[in-house]
Scaffold this active site. Structure first.
Site, PDB file in Angstrom:
ATOM      1  N   SER A   8      30.089 -22.179  -3.230  1.00  0.00           N
ATOM      2  CA  SER A   8      28.737 -21.833  -3.698  1.00  0.00           C
ATOM      3  C   SER A   8      28.074 -23.064  -4.301  1.00  0.00           C
ATOM      4  O   SER A   8      28.507 -23.564  -5.358  1.00  0.00           O
ATOM      5  CB  SER A   8      28.785 -20.733  -4.759  1.00  0.00           C
ATOM      6  N   HIS A  33      27.874 -21.300   0.720  1.00  0.00           N
ATOM      7  CA  HIS A  33      27.280 -20.105   0.100  1.00  0.00           C
ATOM      8  C   HIS A  33      26.059 -20.538  -0.696  1.00  0.00           C
ATOM      9  O   HIS A  33      26.145 -21.413  -1.555  1.00  0.00           O
ATOM     10  CB  HIS A  33      28.312 -19.437  -0.816  1.00  0.00           C
ATOM     11  N   ASP A  35      23.087 -19.368  -3.073  1.00  0.00           N
ATOM     12  CA  ASP A  35      22.707 -18.283  -3.985  1.00  0.00           C
ATOM     13  C   ASP A  35      21.227 -18.314  -4.338  1.00  0.00           C
ATOM     14  O   ASP A  35      20.780 -19.181  -5.078  1.00  0.00           O
ATOM     15  CB  ASP A  35      23.513 -18.414  -5.291  1.00  0.00           C
ATOM     16  N   MET A  37      18.139 -16.699  -6.278  1.00  0.00           N
ATOM     17  CA  MET A  37      17.909 -15.807  -7.421  1.00  0.00           C
ATOM     18  C   MET A  37      16.422 -15.837  -7.789  1.00  0.00           C
ATOM     19  O   MET A  37      15.814 -16.915  -7.862  1.00  0.00           O
ATOM     20  CB  MET A  37      18.722 -16.293  -8.625  1.00  0.00           C
ATOM     21  N   HIS A  66      22.968 -15.683   0.116  1.00  0.00           N
ATOM     22  CA  HIS A  66      23.131 -14.513  -0.748  1.00  0.00           C
ATOM     23  C   HIS A  66      21.832 -14.264  -1.489  1.00  0.00           C
ATOM     24  O   HIS A  66      21.495 -14.977  -2.432  1.00  0.00           O
ATOM     25  CB  HIS A  66      24.284 -14.797  -1.731  1.00  0.00           C
ATOM     26  N   MET A  68      19.782 -12.624  -4.012  1.00  0.00           N
ATOM     27  CA  MET A  68      19.759 -11.792  -5.217  1.00  0.00           C
ATOM     28  C   MET A  68      18.295 -11.676  -5.641  1.00  0.00           C
ATOM     29  O   MET A  68      17.846 -12.250  -6.653  1.00  0.00           O
ATOM     30  CB  MET A  68      20.611 -12.442  -6.322  1.00  0.00           C
ATOM     31  N   MET A 137      30.749  -8.015  -5.336  1.00  0.00           N
ATOM     32  CA  MET A 137      30.538  -8.925  -6.468  1.00  0.00           C
ATOM     33  C   MET A 137      31.626  -8.704  -7.500  1.00  0.00           C
ATOM     34  O   MET A 137      31.818  -7.568  -7.971  1.00  0.00           O
ATOM     35  CB  MET A 137      29.167  -8.692  -7.076  1.00  0.00           C
ATOM     36  N   GLY A 145      30.220 -19.505 -13.080  1.00  0.00           N
ATOM     37  CA  GLY A 145      31.082 -19.789 -14.233  1.00  0.00           C
ATOM     38  C   GLY A 145      31.509 -18.585 -15.050  1.00  0.00           C
ATOM     39  O   GLY A 145      32.030 -18.733 -16.156  1.00  0.00           O
ATOM     40  N   ASP A 175      32.911 -12.539  -4.507  1.00  0.00           N
ATOM     41  CA  ASP A 175      32.075 -13.591  -5.065  1.00  0.00           C
ATOM     42  C   ASP A 175      32.004 -13.504  -6.588  1.00  0.00           C
ATOM     43  O   ASP A 175      31.465 -12.544  -7.134  1.00  0.00           O
ATOM     44  CB  ASP A 175      30.662 -13.401  -4.476  1.00  0.00           C
ATOM     45  N   GLY A 177      33.970 -15.874 -10.077  1.00  0.00           N
ATOM     46  CA  GLY A 177      35.148 -16.045 -10.933  1.00  0.00           C
ATOM     47  C   GLY A 177      36.449 -16.207 -10.197  1.00  0.00           C
ATOM     48  O   GLY A 177      37.516 -15.805 -10.690  1.00  0.00           O
ATOM     49  N   SER A 198      32.331 -22.745  -9.288  1.00  0.00           N
ATOM     50  CA  SER A 198      32.962 -23.596 -10.319  1.00  0.00           C
ATOM     51  C   SER A 198      34.300 -24.152  -9.846  1.00  0.00           C
ATOM     52  O   SER A 198      34.601 -25.330 -10.070  1.00  0.00           O
ATOM     53  CB  SER A 198      33.172 -22.798 -11.606  1.00  0.00           C
TER      54      SER A 198
HETATM   55  C1  DX5 Z   1      26.582 -15.330  -8.976  1.00  0.00           C
HETATM   56  C2  DX5 Z   1      26.653 -15.904  -7.568  1.00  0.00           C
HETATM   57  C3  DX5 Z   1      28.007 -16.485  -7.262  1.00  0.00           C
HETATM   58  C4  DX5 Z   1      28.390 -17.635  -8.206  1.00  0.00           C
HETATM   59  C5  DX5 Z   1      29.858 -17.986  -8.027  1.00  0.00           C
HETATM   60  O1  DX5 Z   1      25.435 -14.519  -9.083  1.00  0.00           O
HETATM   61  O2  DX5 Z   1      26.392 -14.917  -6.600  1.00  0.00           O
HETATM   62  O3  DX5 Z   1      28.029 -16.957  -5.912  1.00  0.00           O
HETATM   63  O4  DX5 Z   1      27.591 -18.764  -7.905  1.00  0.00           O
HETATM   64  O5  DX5 Z   1      30.151 -18.947  -8.982  1.00  0.00           O
HETATM   65  P1  DX5 Z   1      31.610 -19.027  -9.635  1.00  0.00           P
HETATM   66  O6  DX5 Z   1      32.558 -19.230  -8.479  1.00  0.00           O
HETATM   67  O7  DX5 Z   1      31.513 -20.222 -10.541  1.00  0.00           O
HETATM   68  O8  DX5 Z   1      31.837 -17.738 -10.355  1.00  0.00           O
HETATM   69 ZN    ZN Z   2      26.738 -15.532  -4.483  1.00  0.00          ZN
END
Ligand code: DX5
Ligand code: ZN
Length: 219
Positions: A8, A33, A35, A37, A66, A68, A137, A145, A175, A177, A198
């Site tokens: 990501s 990936h 993201d 937002m 992705h 969101m 998720m 993070g 996706d 942590g 991360s």
């Molecule tokens: C969170 C994102 C994830 C996130 C993953 O809303 O959809 O893709 O960036 O990041 P880590 O792997 O650090 O949890």
């Molecule tokens: Zn994501």
């Protein structure tokens, strides 16, 4: 079923984004990936079509976008044109989920549906035969993070059972942590596409990708 790594780039160093993406490609990560937002569906704002278009040709990896965002049907065509290969929308963000998934496919991208941690797997049932991938998720969307939510493992198992029941060959992506320390239990639960931000981009992206790919290949 191939085990796939989707770094990501939300967690990447944007002063050397292209270089870091290439490092993950060289070490075998099959997806990127991306993201998106909007500050409405999730409380944070990231990046959109211009960034996607600008990095599309930096690598040959599959772009796993992705969304969101509220009412993603409005932007599906623009994201496909900007370079999205897979477009994932949130069940919770669509007023017409079926129309949104069909729009993604009509635009030539693969369609995927995602549910937040508090949404039951059963709500996916009406849509699983329309998708190429389901995204579970394992954190509340909006930030990288965060810590993996342990109850996600049961949701992954439930999703695998649901897909098997309808003879779907859809992938299960997880996706949030995920690190080398917990990825094996995510694979064991039935996932085959692993998102990691991360875990890949904190520190040496090439080394982190290599270590994660070793686990996926050995699974
Ligand atoms: C969170 C994102 C994830 C996130 C993953 O809303 O959809 O893709 O960036 O990041 P880590 O792997 O650090 O949890
Ligand atoms: Zn994501």
């Amino acid at each position: 079923m191939e085990m796939i790594l989707a770094p990501s780039i939300l967690a990447a160093d944007f002063t050397k984004l292209g270089e870091q993406m290439k490092e993950t490609e060289r070490e075998g990560a099959q997806y990127i990936h991306f993201d998106v937002m909007d500050g409405k569906f999730v409380p944070s704002i990231s990046f959109g079509m211009p960034v996607l278009a600008s990095i599309r040709n930096a690598v040959d990896q599959i772009f796993d976008v992705h969304l969101m965002i509220e009412e993603p049907i409005r932007y599906v065509e623009e994201f496909q044109k900007a370079g999205a290969d897979i477009i994932t929308v949130h069940l919770e963000a669509c007023s017409d989920v079926k129309a949104t998934l069909e729009k993604i496919k009509a635009c030539g991208a693969k369609a995927a549906i995602s549910i937040c941690p508090d949404t039951p797997v059963a709500e996916l049932e009406p849509y699983v035969e329309l998708v190429d991938m389901v995204l579970i998720m394992s954190v509340h969307p909006g930030f990288g993070g965060q810590s993996f939510i342990p109850s996600s493992l049961e949701k992954i198992r439930e999703t695998r059972a649901l897909l098997d029941r309808v003879n779907s060959t859809a992938d299960i992506e997880v996706d949030g942590g995920i690190y080398t320390t917990n990825v094996r239990e995510v694979l064991e639960a039935g996932a085959n596409v692993i998102v990691a931000g991360s875990a890949i981009f904190r520190g040496d992206a090439a080394e982190n990708t290599k270590n994660m790919m070793e686990i996926l290949r050995a699974y």
